[in-house]
Design a protein around this motif. Sequence first.
Motif, short mmCIF file in Angstrom:
data_model
loop_
_atom_site.label_atom_id
_atom_site.label_comp_id
_atom_site.label_asym_id
_atom_site.label_seq_id
_atom_site.Cartn_x
_atom_site.Cartn_y
_atom_site.Cartn_z
N THR A 56 38.79 -15.87 32.35
CA THR A 56 38.50 -14.43 32.31
C THR A 56 38.22 -13.87 30.91
OG1 THR A 56 39.77 -14.12 34.33
CG2 THR A 56 39.37 -12.15 33.00
N PRO A 57 39.02 -14.14 29.88
CA PRO A 57 38.72 -13.54 28.58
C PRO A 57 37.35 -13.97 28.02
CG PRO A 57 40.93 -14.49 28.58
CD PRO A 57 40.27 -14.90 29.85
N TYR A 58 36.97 -15.21 28.28
CA TYR A 58 35.68 -15.71 27.81
C TYR A 58 34.53 -15.06 28.58
CZ TYR A 58 38.32 -19.23 25.26
OH TYR A 58 39.18 -19.86 24.39
N ALA A 59 34.70 -14.91 29.89
CA ALA A 59 33.67 -14.26 30.71
C ALA A 59 33.52 -12.80 30.31
CB ALA A 59 34.04 -14.37 32.19
N MET A 60 34.63 -12.13 30.05
CA MET A 60 34.58 -10.74 29.59
C MET A 60 33.82 -10.63 28.27
SD MET A 60 38.45 -9.50 30.54
CE MET A 60 38.22 -7.81 29.96
N ALA A 61 34.09 -11.56 27.36
CA ALA A 61 33.41 -11.56 26.07
C ALA A 61 31.91 -11.81 26.24
CB ALA A 61 34.02 -12.62 25.14
N ALA A 62 31.54 -12.76 27.09
CA ALA A 62 30.12 -13.05 27.31
C ALA A 62 29.39 -11.82 27.84
CB ALA A 62 29.96 -14.22 28.29
N GLY A 63 29.99 -11.14 28.82
CA GLY A 63 29.37 -9.94 29.38
C GLY A 63 29.24 -8.82 28.36
N ALA A 64 30.31 -8.58 27.62
CA ALA A 64 30.29 -7.50 26.63
C ALA A 64 29.31 -7.80 25.50
CB ALA A 64 31.70 -7.28 26.08
N ILE A 65 29.31 -9.01 25.02
CA ILE A 65 28.42 -9.38 23.90
C ILE A 65 26.96 -9.36 24.34
CG2 ILE A 65 27.74 -11.26 22.35
CD1 ILE A 65 30.80 -12.03 22.32
#
Length: 177
Positions: A56-65
């Motif tokens: 989840t934290p990595y997926a959130m970062a990918a989406g936000a970035i």
Amino acid sequence: MGTKSISTAKMRLITTTGLFAALIYIFTAYIHVPTGAGYTHAGDGLIYIAACILPTPYAMAAGAIGGTLADGLSGFPVWIPATVIIKAVTALFFSNKSEKILTLRNILSIIPSGIVCIVGYSLYEGTVMAGGLSWTAITAAFTQTPAYCVQIGASTALFVAVAFLFDRIGFKKMFNK
């Protein structure tokens, strides 16, 4: 597990996150249709895929970035504050726990993520972009809902197609080795 294995696994996650951020940027900034308030795109479909593969934290970062890069480099930097939050939250509804990407749970996750997109961007446009709290501005912002629904539909089609292909080739098994 040795130190080398941990660092290799972490490097794989960081690299995959960067790859998804780049793909989200490309599918958002370059494969889109202009609308009244910005543009409609299928980039969210890649956020859905990232959230089904990455923690989840990595997926959130990918989406936000990826979404932030698209807004900032496409001439829409005013949307960046909303995008950072909305695209990160979009990833929260999906699960990477299954061996498959295309699961009923992940398909149904499109509904709350779509609601977050529509409500989040409409409230942002109706308050921040309008310069304050105004019922008229918020109501006007929600007139973009059909464009957001087209975006969700395009993202869903991309998600289903890519998820189906990834599941066919056993991508998650290969990725988690």
